[in-house]
Design a protein around this motif. Structure first.
Motif, mmCIF file in Angstrom:
data_model
loop_
_atom_site.group_PDB
_atom_site.id
_atom_site.type_symbol
_atom_site.label_atom_id
_atom_site.label_comp_id
_atom_site.label_asym_id
_atom_site.label_seq_id
_atom_site.Cartn_x
_atom_site.Cartn_y
_atom_site.Cartn_z
ATOM 1 N N VAL A 154 -3.712 -15.941 25.340
ATOM 2 C CA VAL A 154 -3.524 -14.595 25.894
ATOM 3 C C VAL A 154 -2.065 -14.174 25.753
ATOM 4 O O VAL A 154 -1.152 -14.912 26.129
ATOM 5 C CB VAL A 154 -3.934 -14.543 27.377
ATOM 6 N N VAL A 155 -1.860 -12.963 25.241
ATOM 7 C CA VAL A 155 -0.513 -12.413 25.058
ATOM 8 C C VAL A 155 -0.430 -11.046 25.715
ATOM 9 O O VAL A 155 -1.351 -10.231 25.582
ATOM 10 C CB VAL A 155 -0.161 -12.269 23.561
ATOM 11 N N LYS A 156 0.666 -10.799 26.414
ATOM 12 C CA LYS A 156 1.001 -9.445 26.854
ATOM 13 C C LYS A 156 2.127 -8.982 25.951
ATOM 14 O O LYS A 156 3.256 -9.459 26.051
ATOM 15 C CB LYS A 156 1.431 -9.416 28.312
ATOM 16 N N LEU A 157 1.810 -8.052 25.057
ATOM 17 C CA LEU A 157 2.726 -7.715 23.980
ATOM 18 C C LEU A 157 3.403 -6.371 24.247
ATOM 19 O O LEU A 157 2.743 -5.327 24.309
ATOM 20 C CB LEU A 157 1.967 -7.674 22.653
ATOM 21 N N GLU A 158 4.738 -6.420 24.390
ATOM 22 C CA GLU A 158 5.502 -5.216 24.691
ATOM 23 C C GLU A 158 6.742 -5.100 23.803
ATOM 24 O O GLU A 158 7.795 -4.657 24.239
ATOM 25 C CB GLU A 158 5.894 -5.203 26.169
ATOM 26 N N ASP A 159 6.575 -5.503 22.556
ATOM 27 C CA ASP A 159 7.647 -5.400 21.570
ATOM 28 C C ASP A 159 7.340 -4.198 20.679
ATOM 29 O O ASP A 159 6.523 -4.285 19.770
ATOM 30 C CB ASP A 159 7.709 -6.691 20.746
ATOM 31 N N PRO A 160 7.957 -3.035 20.927
ATOM 32 C CA PRO A 160 7.591 -1.831 20.174
ATOM 33 C C PRO A 160 8.108 -1.852 18.745
ATOM 34 O O PRO A 160 9.157 -2.449 18.481
ATOM 35 C CB PRO A 160 8.267 -0.712 20.990
ATOM 36 N N PRO A 161 7.363 -1.210 17.831
ATOM 37 C CA PRO A 161 6.066 -0.574 18.049
ATOM 38 C C PRO A 161 4.976 -1.629 18.196
ATOM 39 O O PRO A 161 4.828 -2.501 17.323
ATOM 40 C CB PRO A 161 5.874 0.277 16.799
ATOM 41 N N THR A 162 4.224 -1.552 19.265
ATOM 42 C CA THR A 162 3.262 -2.611 19.573
ATOM 43 C C THR A 162 2.054 -2.671 18.637
ATOM 44 O O THR A 162 1.601 -3.779 18.322
ATOM 45 C CB THR A 162 2.786 -2.477 21.029
ATOM 46 N N PRO A 163 1.472 -1.551 18.194
ATOM 47 C CA PRO A 163 0.250 -1.674 17.381
ATOM 48 C C PRO A 163 0.407 -2.527 16.128
ATOM 49 O O PRO A 163 -0.437 -3.410 15.870
ATOM 50 C CB PRO A 163 -0.103 -0.221 17.058
ATOM 51 N N PRO A 164 1.480 -2.356 15.313
ATOM 52 C CA PRO A 164 1.584 -3.204 14.126
ATOM 53 C C PRO A 164 1.704 -4.695 14.450
ATOM 54 O O PRO A 164 1.121 -5.529 13.760
ATOM 55 C CB PRO A 164 2.851 -2.691 13.433
ATOM 56 N N LYS A 165 2.439 -5.010 15.519
ATOM 57 C CA LYS A 165 2.600 -6.431 15.853
ATOM 58 C C LYS A 165 1.295 -7.020 16.378
ATOM 59 O O LYS A 165 0.975 -8.179 16.102
ATOM 60 C CB LYS A 165 3.719 -6.614 16.877
ATOM 61 N N ILE A 166 0.528 -6.219 17.125
ATOM 62 C CA ILE A 166 -0.790 -6.680 17.557
ATOM 63 C C ILE A 166 -1.651 -6.982 16.342
ATOM 64 O O ILE A 166 -2.340 -8.011 16.283
ATOM 65 C CB ILE A 166 -1.458 -5.626 18.458
ATOM 66 N N GLY A 167 -1.613 -6.092 15.350
ATOM 67 C CA GLY A 167 -2.387 -6.310 14.135
ATOM 68 C C GLY A 167 -1.980 -7.575 13.409
ATOM 69 O O GLY A 167 -2.835 -8.352 12.955
ATOM 70 N N LYS A 168 -0.677 -7.812 13.288
ATOM 71 C CA LYS A 168 -0.184 -9.019 12.608
ATOM 72 C C LYS A 168 -0.587 -10.280 13.361
ATOM 73 O O LYS A 168 -0.972 -11.299 12.762
ATOM 74 C CB LYS A 168 1.333 -8.949 12.470
ATOM 75 N N LEU A 169 -0.485 -10.222 14.692
ATOM 76 C CA LEU A 169 -0.820 -11.389 15.508
ATOM 77 C C LEU A 169 -2.305 -11.732 15.386
ATOM 78 O O LEU A 169 -2.679 -12.901 15.185
ATOM 79 C CB LEU A 169 -0.444 -11.108 16.959
ATOM 80 N N LEU A 170 -3.150 -10.715 15.463
ATOM 81 C CA LEU A 170 -4.588 -10.958 15.384
ATOM 82 C C LEU A 170 -5.037 -11.304 13.971
ATOM 83 O O LEU A 170 -6.077 -11.956 13.786
ATOM 84 C CB LEU A 170 -5.353 -9.749 15.918
ATOM 85 N N ALA B 110 -1.619 3.024 24.083
ATOM 86 C CA ALA B 110 -2.883 2.372 24.432
ATOM 87 C C ALA B 110 -3.978 2.604 23.398
ATOM 88 O O ALA B 110 -4.703 1.661 23.026
ATOM 89 C CB ALA B 110 -3.347 2.845 25.808
ATOM 90 N N TYR B 111 -4.123 3.825 22.916
ATOM 91 C CA TYR B 111 -5.204 4.101 21.962
ATOM 92 C C TYR B 111 -4.972 3.377 20.645
ATOM 93 O O TYR B 111 -5.882 2.737 20.102
ATOM 94 C CB TYR B 111 -5.340 5.606 21.743
ATOM 95 N N SER B 112 -3.762 3.444 20.124
ATOM 96 C CA SER B 112 -3.458 2.763 18.861
ATOM 97 C C SER B 112 -3.557 1.256 19.015
ATOM 98 O O SER B 112 -3.970 0.557 18.080
ATOM 99 C CB SER B 112 -2.057 3.155 18.380
ATOM 100 N N GLU B 113 -3.185 0.732 20.184
ATOM 101 C CA GLU B 113 -3.305 -0.716 20.418
ATOM 102 C C GLU B 113 -4.759 -1.150 20.357
ATOM 103 O O GLU B 113 -5.088 -2.195 19.769
ATOM 104 C CB GLU B 113 -2.693 -1.059 21.781
ATOM 105 N N LEU B 114 -5.654 -0.357 20.938
ATOM 106 C CA LEU B 114 -7.076 -0.682 20.866
ATOM 107 C C LEU B 114 -7.573 -0.650 19.428
ATOM 108 O O LEU B 114 -8.372 -1.505 19.009
ATOM 109 C CB LEU B 114 -7.877 0.295 21.726
ATOM 110 N N ARG B 115 -7.105 0.303 18.662
ATOM 111 C CA ARG B 115 -7.490 0.387 17.250
ATOM 112 C C ARG B 115 -7.066 -0.859 16.478
ATOM 113 O O ARG B 115 -7.729 -1.255 15.511
ATOM 114 C CB ARG B 115 -6.879 1.627 16.605
#
Length: 299
Positions: free
Chosen positions: A156-172, A189-194
């Motif tokens: 589990v990660v709480k990711l708050e390193d902006p811009p967050t959506p690209p880093k979420i994508g890389k991590l997943l 929030a919307y882009s993070e869900l995407r």
């Protein structure tokens, strides 16, 4: 349990500057009624760095009692020393926490040491790895985050390193099985869900809105999710301002009837009259009238 819409609680204070246990109890009850999946305490939003050890215990014991049988809670346990983190985590576990949230030690220069830090901080409880460079001064590449996760046995990660959506994508892309929470007040929030986020973990004063965005997205109605996000984005951005954001957030919670005062600590300023007037304006523009009752989010 560690998924969905989690609410990060502030630490409320009385006019005299003491921790306000009665307001803390109201926060737990209100957040549960707002439909959150869990509550996180003693994070940056909770001004944990500005609390004494005794005040931390007051917050922990008050929330543990109020949340028992109602909603799971996680506890921020971050500290410069792994030994202190582990001690904080043991107290959280003993109080009944579902998980602890741990960030990198402040100003860590050599991120190759991150695995050793998380390994030493182990206290036998589920860990949320917090990636929050604004608070720590530490920028963790995806490789370092994965090392921290492996060392702590976490997914589990709480990711708050902006811009967050690209880093979420890389991590997943590296670990599709991870649970990644967005934060930063829900501004992305919307882009993070995407990009695959499982939800949000933030102190935004209307978690019902973030929950509605997530639920619409999860049922496959991206148009509805985007519509809700777009409608409330002016307020999300206003509340999330640097430096003054915590004071604004507490003022909104005060207006919702959840906390008694908007008082903050350290160098976090209260909103001035001009900012309060702007708050009135943006709440009116998006159709929010503060109340402790759950907000029925328009579809």
């Amino acid at each position: 349990m560690l998924t969905g819409t989690w609410y990060i609680s502030p630490t409320p204070f009385t006019d005299a500057g003491d921790v306000d246990a009665a307001s803390l109890e109201r926060i737990v009850a209100a957040a549960a009624s707002w439909g959150v999946d869990g509550i996180t305490i003693l994070g940056v939003m909770g001004e944990a760095a500005d609390l004494t050890a005794a005040e931390r215990e007051t917050v922990l014991s008050t929330v543990a009692a109020a949340a028992a049988g109602t909603v799971p809670f996680a506890v921020g346990c971050s500290a410069p020393s792994a030994a202190v983190v582990a001690a904080n985590a043991r107290r959280a576990a003993a109080a009944g926490a579902a998980a602890v949230m741990i960030s990198a030690p402040p100003l860590l220069k050599d991120t190759d040491q991150i695995a050793a830090f998380y390994r030493a901080a182990d206290a036998g409880i589920a860990v949320i790895v917090q990636d929050e460079p604004a608070a720590t001064g530490v920028n963790l590449p995806v490789s370092a985050l994965l090392a921290a996760l492996d060392a702590s046995g976490s997914t589990v990660v709480k990711l708050e390193d902006p811009p967050t959506p690209p880093k979420i994508g890389k991590l997943l892309a590296q670990r599709p099985d991870l649970t990644v929470f967005g934060g930063l007040g829900g501004v992305s929030a919307y882009s993070e869900l995407r990009r695959g986020a499982a939800g949000t973990m933030t102190g935004f004063a209307y978690p019902e809105i973030l929950r509605a965005i997530r639920l619409a997205f999860e049922r496959g109605d991206r148009a509805a999710a985007a519509r809700i996000y777009d409608r409330f984005l002016p307020y999300i951005v206003f509340e999330g301002q640097l430096r003054v954001g915590l004071g604004i957030r507490k003022e909104v919670l005060r207006r919702r009837g959840v906390i008694a005062t908007a008082r903050t600590r350290a160098l976090n300023p209260l909103p001035d009259e001009a900012t309060l007037a702007e708050l009135d304006d943006v709440l009116a523009r998006v159709g929010l009238t503060p109340s402790i009752d759950p907000f029925e989010v328009p579809a």
